[in-house]
Design a protein around this motif. Sequence first.
Motif, PDB file in Angstrom:
ATOM      1  N   VAL A  58      29.509  35.052  35.110  1.00  0.00           N
ATOM      2  CA  VAL A  58      30.905  35.085  35.123  1.00  0.00           C
ATOM      3  C   VAL A  58      31.586  34.564  33.633  1.00  0.00           C
ATOM      4  O   VAL A  58      32.664  35.166  33.038  1.00  0.00           O
ATOM      5  CB  VAL A  58      31.122  34.190  36.127  1.00  0.00           C
ATOM      6  N   GLY A  59      31.064  33.620  33.502  1.00  0.00           N
ATOM      7  CA  GLY A  59      31.991  33.501  31.885  1.00  0.00           C
ATOM      8  C   GLY A  59      31.617  34.236  31.197  1.00  0.00           C
ATOM      9  O   GLY A  59      32.887  34.893  30.231  1.00  0.00           O
ATOM     10  N   GLN A  60      29.966  35.207  30.437  1.00  0.00           N
ATOM     11  CA  GLN A  60      30.255  36.093  29.675  1.00  0.00           C
ATOM     12  C   GLN A  60      30.941  37.054  29.731  1.00  0.00           C
ATOM     13  O   GLN A  60      31.449  37.998  29.097  1.00  0.00           O
ATOM     14  CB  GLN A  60      28.869  36.426  29.997  1.00  0.00           C
ATOM     15  N   ALA A  61      31.098  37.192  31.529  1.00  0.00           N
ATOM     16  CA  ALA A  61      32.596  38.896  31.599  1.00  0.00           C
ATOM     17  C   ALA A  61      33.337  38.563  31.223  1.00  0.00           C
ATOM     18  O   ALA A  61      34.455  38.973  30.898  1.00  0.00           O
ATOM     19  CB  ALA A  61      31.775  38.826  33.426  1.00  0.00           C
ATOM     20  N   VAL A  62      34.132  37.125  31.116  1.00  0.00           N
ATOM     21  CA  VAL A  62      35.585  36.728  30.987  1.00  0.00           C
ATOM     22  C   VAL A  62      35.698  36.651  29.756  1.00  0.00           C
ATOM     23  O   VAL A  62      36.455  35.693  28.922  1.00  0.00           O
ATOM     24  CB  VAL A  62      36.667  36.062  31.955  1.00  0.00           C
ATOM     25  N   THR A 105      46.862  33.879  35.412  1.00  0.00           N
ATOM     26  CA  THR A 105      46.288  34.389  34.261  1.00  0.00           C
ATOM     27  C   THR A 105      44.985  34.226  34.394  1.00  0.00           C
ATOM     28  O   THR A 105      44.267  35.615  34.027  1.00  0.00           O
ATOM     29  CB  THR A 105      46.948  33.164  32.961  1.00  0.00           C
ATOM     30  N   GLY A 106      44.444  33.510  34.381  1.00  0.00           N
ATOM     31  CA  GLY A 106      43.261  33.926  35.131  1.00  0.00           C
ATOM     32  C   GLY A 106      42.388  35.004  36.374  1.00  0.00           C
ATOM     33  O   GLY A 106      40.893  35.339  35.690  1.00  0.00           O
ATOM     34  N   ALA A 107      42.890  34.783  37.190  1.00  0.00           N
ATOM     35  CA  ALA A 107      42.906  36.123  38.552  1.00  0.00           C
ATOM     36  C   ALA A 107      42.882  37.010  37.037  1.00  0.00           C
ATOM     37  O   ALA A 107      42.439  38.534  37.896  1.00  0.00           O
ATOM     38  CB  ALA A 107      43.731  35.469  39.082  1.00  0.00           C
ATOM     39  N   LEU A 108      43.873  37.035  36.530  1.00  0.00           N
ATOM     40  CA  LEU A 108      44.722  38.942  36.203  1.00  0.00           C
ATOM     41  C   LEU A 108      43.338  38.756  34.790  1.00  0.00           C
ATOM     42  O   LEU A 108      43.066  40.263  35.174  1.00  0.00           O
ATOM     43  CB  LEU A 108      46.460  38.638  35.009  1.00  0.00           C
ATOM     44  N   ARG A 109      42.755  37.899  34.294  1.00  0.00           N
ATOM     45  CA  ARG A 109      41.804  37.926  33.159  1.00  0.00           C
ATOM     46  C   ARG A 109      40.255  38.652  34.110  1.00  0.00           C
ATOM     47  O   ARG A 109      39.440  39.214  33.942  1.00  0.00           O
ATOM     48  CB  ARG A 109      41.900  37.029  32.504  1.00  0.00           C
ATOM     49  N   LEU A 110      39.998  38.428  35.032  1.00  0.00           N
ATOM     50  CA  LEU A 110      39.118  38.668  36.348  1.00  0.00           C
ATOM     51  C   LEU A 110      39.219  39.771  36.836  1.00  0.00           C
ATOM     52  O   LEU A 110      38.317  40.406  36.826  1.00  0.00           O
ATOM     53  CB  LEU A 110      38.776  37.119  37.396  1.00  0.00           C
ATOM     54  N   ALA A 111      40.063  40.313  36.278  1.00  0.00           N
ATOM     55  CA  ALA A 111      40.612  41.220  37.382  1.00  0.00           C
ATOM     56  C   ALA A 111      40.050  42.480  36.203  1.00  0.00           C
ATOM     57  O   ALA A 111      39.029  43.882  36.938  1.00  0.00           O
ATOM     58  CB  ALA A 111      41.688  42.270  37.451  1.00  0.00           C
ATOM     59  N   ALA A 121      39.055  28.965  31.465  1.00  0.00           N
ATOM     60  CA  ALA A 121      37.759  28.342  32.199  1.00  0.00           C
ATOM     61  C   ALA A 121      38.132  28.957  33.724  1.00  0.00           C
ATOM     62  O   ALA A 121      37.366  28.673  34.454  1.00  0.00           O
ATOM     63  CB  ALA A 121      38.571  27.042  31.999  1.00  0.00           C
ATOM     64  N   ALA A 122      39.779  28.416  34.404  1.00  0.00           N
ATOM     65  CA  ALA A 122      40.785  29.541  35.832  1.00  0.00           C
ATOM     66  C   ALA A 122      39.817  30.409  36.091  1.00  0.00           C
ATOM     67  O   ALA A 122      38.833  30.657  36.841  1.00  0.00           O
ATOM     68  CB  ALA A 122      41.640  29.397  35.838  1.00  0.00           C
ATOM     69  N   SER A 123      39.618  31.918  35.124  1.00  0.00           N
ATOM     70  CA  SER A 123      38.852  32.272  35.584  1.00  0.00           C
ATOM     71  C   SER A 123      37.632  32.730  35.807  1.00  0.00           C
ATOM     72  O   SER A 123      37.121  33.292  36.938  1.00  0.00           O
ATOM     73  CB  SER A 123      38.866  34.299  33.964  1.00  0.00           C
ATOM     74  N   ALA A 124      37.016  32.045  35.105  1.00  0.00           N
ATOM     75  CA  ALA A 124      35.385  31.308  35.159  1.00  0.00           C
ATOM     76  C   ALA A 124      34.995  30.772  36.551  1.00  0.00           C
ATOM     77  O   ALA A 124      34.353  31.039  37.453  1.00  0.00           O
ATOM     78  CB  ALA A 124      34.504  30.994  33.991  1.00  0.00           C
ATOM     79  N   VAL A 125      35.882  29.966  36.855  1.00  0.00           N
ATOM     80  CA  VAL A 125      35.719  29.258  38.170  1.00  0.00           C
ATOM     81  C   VAL A 125      35.951  30.367  39.456  1.00  0.00           C
ATOM     82  O   VAL A 125      35.481  30.296  40.578  1.00  0.00           O
ATOM     83  CB  VAL A 125      36.771  27.784  38.185  1.00  0.00           C
ATOM     84  N   LEU A 126      37.163  30.438  38.763  1.00  0.00           N
ATOM     85  CA  LEU A 126      37.536  31.961  39.884  1.00  0.00           C
ATOM     86  C   LEU A 126      36.418  32.698  40.579  1.00  0.00           C
ATOM     87  O   LEU A 126      36.038  33.239  41.516  1.00  0.00           O
ATOM     88  CB  LEU A 126      39.074  32.294  39.550  1.00  0.00           C
ATOM     89  N   GLY A 127      35.699  32.879  39.981  1.00  0.00           N
ATOM     90  CA  GLY A 127      34.874  34.387  39.602  1.00  0.00           C
ATOM     91  C   GLY A 127      33.955  33.909  39.870  1.00  0.00           C
ATOM     92  O   GLY A 127      33.322  34.103  41.269  1.00  0.00           O
ATOM     93  N   TYR A 128      33.107  32.343  39.765  1.00  0.00           N
ATOM     94  CA  TYR A 128      32.107  31.699  40.702  1.00  0.00           C
ATOM     95  C   TYR A 128      32.011  31.344  42.460  1.00  0.00           C
ATOM     96  O   TYR A 128      31.669  31.627  42.860  1.00  0.00           O
ATOM     97  CB  TYR A 128      31.724  30.764  39.487  1.00  0.00           C
ATOM     98  N   ARG A 129      33.912  31.378  42.603  1.00  0.00           N
ATOM     99  CA  ARG A 129      34.121  30.841  43.836  1.00  0.00           C
ATOM    100  C   ARG A 129      33.836  32.370  44.619  1.00  0.00           C
ATOM    101  O   ARG A 129      33.519  32.324  45.693  1.00  0.00           O
ATOM    102  CB  ARG A 129      34.966  30.119  43.569  1.00  0.00           C
ATOM    103  N   LEU A 130      34.275  33.014  43.751  1.00  0.00           N
ATOM    104  CA  LEU A 130      34.880  35.028  45.027  1.00  0.00           C
ATOM    105  C   LEU A 130      33.331  35.167  44.744  1.00  0.00           C
ATOM    106  O   LEU A 130      33.215  35.585  45.952  1.00  0.00           O
ATOM    107  CB  LEU A 130      35.162  35.694  43.678  1.00  0.00           C
ATOM    108  N   LEU A 131      32.242  34.827  44.342  1.00  0.00           N
ATOM    109  CA  LEU A 131      30.742  35.284  44.388  1.00  0.00           C
ATOM    110  C   LEU A 131      29.628  34.215  44.997  1.00  0.00           C
ATOM    111  O   LEU A 131      29.578  34.938  45.904  1.00  0.00           O
ATOM    112  CB  LEU A 131      30.015  35.690  42.898  1.00  0.00           C
TER     113      LEU A 131
END
Length: 333
Positions: A247-251, A61-67, A301-311
């Motif tokens: 990333v937190g602001q983005a999600v 769900t976090g990955a989809l939210r990040l997309a 929270a998972a979206s924020a962590v995934l986005g941070y790791r992605l960047l």
Amino acid sequence: MTQHAVPEAAHDVPAPALVTSPVGLAATIGRRRAYWPSLVCLAVLPGAAYLARRHWPAVETGALRLAVADQGWLLVGAAAAVSTWAASALAQQGAVARRLPGSRLVAAQFAASAANHLLPAGLGAGAVNLRFLMRCGLPAGRSAGALAVKATAGAVVRLALIAVLAPLCPGLLRVPHVSPSALAAVLGAAALLAVLLTGPLRPRCRRALAAVLPDIRAVHACPARAAALWGGSLTFAALHCLVLIAVGQAVELPLAPLQVALLYLAASGAAALLPTPGGLGSLDAALALGLTVSGAPAATAASAVLGYRLLTVWLPLLPGLLVLALLVRRKAL
């Protein structure tokens, strides 16, 4: 004609004497020191994989939210992630008295960040930076001292930031409950360490300190070098906080920027106790747990962590390895 006999002493040279150069000795010590962190890494990473599988719905769900996140904030995070390499280069220059080649220094930090995610306990980044400084003409001892000065400055800066931000975010960081047995184990380990430092390890500690102190004095004797060391270390930590904040602001993470920054600094400090490559697994778990406990939904929270790791990890990893190979090819490392 009489043949001259070859002196037997020429054949009696011990084989180990041929490989006792400082570089060979440093490599041997490095391999021995990497043994236990590698075992810890092998134990931690499967645990992180198990946790990811157990909580896979939240991760998915976090990955989809990040997309579908705000692309503008993600670009801000990407710009901050790119700037961390320049900040790291500034701090490394500040830890060295002599002038280093600027473009190669930044490229070496980029390559070191990629190598740091392949070996545990920062051994990858340390090896790249050590080799780079030696290629720039610094002796092995001075190069290792410069790395120690930079690492110490980074740790001091992070502790200072936590001390400043903690009063501004009251109640965010909670002292975990420690059982009496765990407390006794920690006190026993501390006592053993104190005995070792005042006993068998005392001469080595004194020699190491005596080797680093001249470098510290030389750096702080030049105001420009001291400003680069501490300013670069502060900027490096602040930029990593900015990546997570963006990333937190983005999600739409429901936490204030100062809270996110404090949670990142605390989680990165806790993750340093588990020497996984680049904090993979340990930092992710600590950061996701901190964000969730502080009130963020698990998926966000998972979206924020995934986005941070992605960047900061996955997107720069392949280009960083290519730059590493290029620097080796050009004998800059």
